[in-house]
Design a protein around this motif. Sequence first.
Motif, PDB file in Angstrom:
ATOM      1  N   TYR A   1       0.834  -1.213   0.000  1.00 15.88           N
ATOM      2  CA  TYR A   1       0.000   0.000   0.000  1.00 15.88           C
ATOM      3  C   TYR A   1       0.866   1.258   0.000  1.00 15.88           C
ATOM      4  O   TYR A   1       0.597   2.207  -0.761  1.00 15.88           O
ATOM      5  N   LEU A   2       1.902   1.288   0.824  1.00 18.87           N
ATOM      6  CA  LEU A   2       2.792   2.452   0.845  1.00 18.87           C
ATOM      7  C   LEU A   2       3.423   2.675  -0.522  1.00 18.87           C
ATOM      8  O   LEU A   2       3.569   3.819  -0.978  1.00 18.87           O
ATOM      9  N   ARG A   3       3.788   1.596  -1.175  1.00 13.27           N
ATOM     10  CA  ARG A   3       4.327   1.699  -2.538  1.00 13.27           C
ATOM     11  C   ARG A   3       3.273   2.263  -3.487  1.00 13.27           C
ATOM     12  O   ARG A   3       3.568   3.138  -4.311  1.00 13.27           O
ATOM     13  N   ASP A   4       2.036   1.798  -3.351  1.00 18.16           N
ATOM     14  CA  ASP A   4       0.969   2.245  -4.250  1.00 18.16           C
ATOM     15  C   ASP A   4       0.683   3.736  -4.123  1.00 18.16           C
ATOM     16  O   ASP A   4       0.355   4.395  -5.116  1.00 18.16           O
ATOM     17  N   ILE A   5       0.776   4.280  -2.899  1.00 21.64           N
ATOM     18  CA  ILE A   5       0.420   5.699  -2.715  1.00 21.64           C
ATOM     19  C   ILE A   5       1.636   6.620  -2.856  1.00 21.64           C
ATOM     20  O   ILE A   5       1.513   7.837  -2.670  1.00 21.64           O
ATOM     21  N   GLY A   6       2.795   6.061  -3.191  1.00 21.22           N
ATOM     22  CA  GLY A   6       3.982   6.890  -3.372  1.00 21.22           C
ATOM     23  C   GLY A   6       4.599   7.382  -2.081  1.00 21.22           C
ATOM     24  O   GLY A   6       5.279   8.422  -2.064  1.00 21.22           O
ATOM     25  N   TRP A   7       4.426   6.660  -0.989  1.00 19.62           N
ATOM     26  CA  TRP A   7       5.004   7.034   0.302  1.00 19.62           C
ATOM     27  C   TRP A   7       6.530   6.932   0.220  1.00 19.62           C
ATOM     28  O   TRP A   7       7.068   5.987  -0.366  1.00 19.62           O
ATOM     29  N   PRO A   8       7.272   7.873   0.808  1.00 21.79           N
ATOM     30  CA  PRO A   8       8.746   7.848   0.725  1.00 21.79           C
ATOM     31  C   PRO A   8       9.352   6.824   1.690  1.00 21.79           C
ATOM     32  O   PRO A   8      10.016   7.170   2.670  1.00 21.79           O
ATOM     33  N   HIS A   9       9.174   5.552   1.395  1.00 25.32           N
ATOM     34  CA  HIS A   9       9.597   4.466   2.290  1.00 25.32           C
ATOM     35  C   HIS A   9      11.078   4.118   2.179  1.00 25.32           C
ATOM     36  O   HIS A   9      11.615   3.415   3.037  1.00 25.32           O
ATOM     37  N   GLY A  10      11.742   4.574   1.113  1.00 27.64           N
ATOM     38  CA  GLY A  10      13.167   4.309   0.962  1.00 27.64           C
ATOM     39  C   GLY A  10      13.511   2.850   0.757  1.00 27.64           C
ATOM     40  O   GLY A  10      14.662   2.444   0.932  1.00 27.64           O
ATOM     41  N   GLY A  11      12.524   2.026   0.401  1.00 27.50           N
ATOM     42  CA  GLY A  11      12.788   0.621   0.111  1.00 27.50           C
ATOM     43  C   GLY A  11      12.652  -0.323   1.292  1.00 27.50           C
ATOM     44  O   GLY A  11      12.704  -1.542   1.110  1.00 27.50           O
ATOM     45  N   VAL A  12      12.462   0.214   2.494  1.00 20.04           N
ATOM     46  CA  VAL A  12      12.340  -0.663   3.662  1.00 20.04           C
ATOM     47  C   VAL A  12      11.575   0.063   4.765  1.00 20.04           C
ATOM     48  O   VAL A  12      11.702   1.285   4.921  1.00 20.04           O
ATOM     49  N   ILE A  13      10.735  -0.680   5.491  1.00 15.67           N
ATOM     50  CA  ILE A  13      10.061  -0.134   6.673  1.00 15.67           C
ATOM     51  C   ILE A  13      10.234  -1.095   7.834  1.00 15.67           C
ATOM     52  O   ILE A  13      10.418  -2.301   7.646  1.00 15.67           O
ATOM     53  N   ASP A  14      10.173  -0.554   9.047  1.00 14.98           N
ATOM     54  CA  ASP A  14      10.157  -1.355  10.267  1.00 14.98           C
ATOM     55  C   ASP A  14       8.835  -1.102  10.981  1.00 14.98           C
ATOM     56  O   ASP A  14       8.369   0.042  11.074  1.00 14.98           O
ATOM     57  N   VAL A  15       8.252  -2.177  11.489  1.00 15.96           N
ATOM     58  CA  VAL A  15       6.976  -2.101  12.202  1.00 15.96           C
ATOM     59  C   VAL A  15       7.172  -2.687  13.596  1.00 15.96           C
ATOM     60  O   VAL A  15       7.671  -3.807  13.737  1.00 15.96           O
ATOM     61  N   VAL A  16       6.797  -1.902  14.604  1.00 20.27           N
ATOM     62  CA  VAL A  16       6.797  -2.373  15.990  1.00 20.27           C
ATOM     63  C   VAL A  16       5.348  -2.629  16.369  1.00 20.27           C
ATOM     64  O   VAL A  16       4.510  -1.735  16.270  1.00 20.27           O
ATOM     65  N   GLN A  17       5.060  -3.845  16.776  1.00 17.04           N
ATOM     66  CA  GLN A  17       3.690  -4.243  17.079  1.00 17.04           C
ATOM     67  C   GLN A  17       3.680  -4.982  18.412  1.00 17.04           C
ATOM     68  O   GLN A  17       4.700  -5.536  18.840  1.00 17.04           O
ATOM     69  N   GLY A  18       2.557  -5.020  19.079  1.00 21.59           N
ATOM     70  CA  GLY A  18       2.414  -5.791  20.308  1.00 21.59           C
ATOM     71  C   GLY A  18       2.877  -5.100  21.570  1.00 21.59           C
ATOM     72  O   GLY A  18       2.730  -5.655  22.662  1.00 21.59           O
ATOM     73  N   GLU A  19       3.429  -3.883  21.454  1.00 16.91           N
ATOM     74  CA  GLU A  19       3.924  -3.176  22.644  1.00 16.91           C
ATOM     75  C   GLU A  19       2.831  -2.966  23.675  1.00 16.91           C
ATOM     76  O   GLU A  19       3.057  -3.124  24.877  1.00 16.91           O
ATOM     77  N   ASP A  20       1.650  -2.602  23.214  1.00 10.48           N
ATOM     78  CA  ASP A  20       0.557  -2.305  24.140  1.00 10.48           C
ATOM     79  C   ASP A  20      -0.026  -3.563  24.765  1.00 10.48           C
ATOM     80  O   ASP A  20      -0.832  -3.479  25.697  1.00 10.48           O
ATOM     81  N   MET A  21       0.406  -4.725  24.292  1.00 11.80           N
ATOM     82  CA  MET A  21       0.003  -6.007  24.871  1.00 11.80           C
ATOM     83  C   MET A  21       1.088  -6.578  25.783  1.00 11.80           C
ATOM     84  O   MET A  21       0.907  -7.651  26.354  1.00 11.80           O
ATOM     85  N   GLY A  22       2.245  -5.889  25.856  1.00 13.88           N
ATOM     86  CA  GLY A  22       3.378  -6.444  26.576  1.00 13.88           C
ATOM     87  C   GLY A  22       4.077  -7.552  25.814  1.00 13.88           C
ATOM     88  O   GLY A  22       4.774  -8.383  26.417  1.00 13.88           O
ATOM     89  N   MET A  23       3.907  -7.591  24.471  1.00 17.28           N
ATOM     90  CA  MET A  23       4.505  -8.631  23.624  1.00 17.28           C
ATOM     91  C   MET A  23       5.192  -7.961  22.433  1.00 17.28           C
ATOM     92  O   MET A  23       4.846  -8.192  21.282  1.00 17.28           O
ATOM     93  N   ARG A  24       6.173  -7.113  22.716  1.00 15.48           N
ATOM     94  CA  ARG A  24       6.810  -6.307  21.667  1.00 15.48           C
ATOM     95  C   ARG A  24       7.371  -7.202  20.561  1.00 15.48           C
ATOM     96  O   ARG A  24       8.111  -8.150  20.806  1.00 15.48           O
TER      97      ARG A  24
END
Length: 278
Positions: A229-252
């Motif tokens: 999706y980021l690629r489709d909308i032309g977001w300046p992702h620079g070829g790579v993204i990092d996603v942090v998920q689960g922090e609010d569950m205590g399961m980073r």
Amino acid sequence: MNVLKIAAFSDGAAGGNPAGVVLVDAFPGDADMQRIAAEVGFSETVFAVPADRGWRVRYFSPEAEVPFCGHATIALGAALALSQGDGAFALSLNAADITVEGRRSEGNAVWAALQSPPTRSMPATPQLISDVLALFGYAVDDLDLALPPARIHAGADHLVLALKTRAGLASMAYDLEAGRALMKREGLVTVLLLHAQTKQLFHARNAFAYGGVYEDPATGAATAALAGYLRDIGWPHGGVIDVVQGEDMGMRSCLRAEIPARPGSSIRVSGAARLMAA
């Protein structure tokens, strides 16, 4: 039946999203696989049998079969590396052919990477946006419209909803039964809520009511769909993204997505995995 328990996209020796992994010579019956997934109790259990040039793979949540699951694929890559040795493995899903790579490291840790199914995205309809905002108790003013609400796909359909603030993301709450009804009606496997800390670092929460799970601590399929999706909308992702998920569950959990330039092409999603106690 031996069920390996592996936490995918772990943050060192902690966090990650647990998945069950079952390597067998032939699939049990559908009802048996559904029962096993419910007994394991993780958001996904993956079943894999040897095929001509790789592995035939199916994924079950506690309540339903799903077409693709990223974190269970990472867990499968780790299991295959531990049992077959380091390498890349061809996987045949219900509706796509992909690969997963696994590489052993010290102790029970394994690094794994998947190549997602093709991606696509389209703007969400005003009615769907209104329904999802009502489900979560957000208002239009809470949205970061630099990332417009959209249906996103990389093997399964998700809705992405970007929020202006990290505090707004932390406040996520919804009714599970209402969420399940909405997601089944709209054909959405998950709703991905996120906040962009930078152009390449995102914080995410993932509602998985479709599968009977309130929240998923790491969602590789949604991360692949997000990257497309980021690629489709032309977001300046620079070829790579990092996603942090689960922090609010205590399961980073930590997920990385590498984004090639060609529209619709496969996304490489990678992270660490660790073998859990039986």
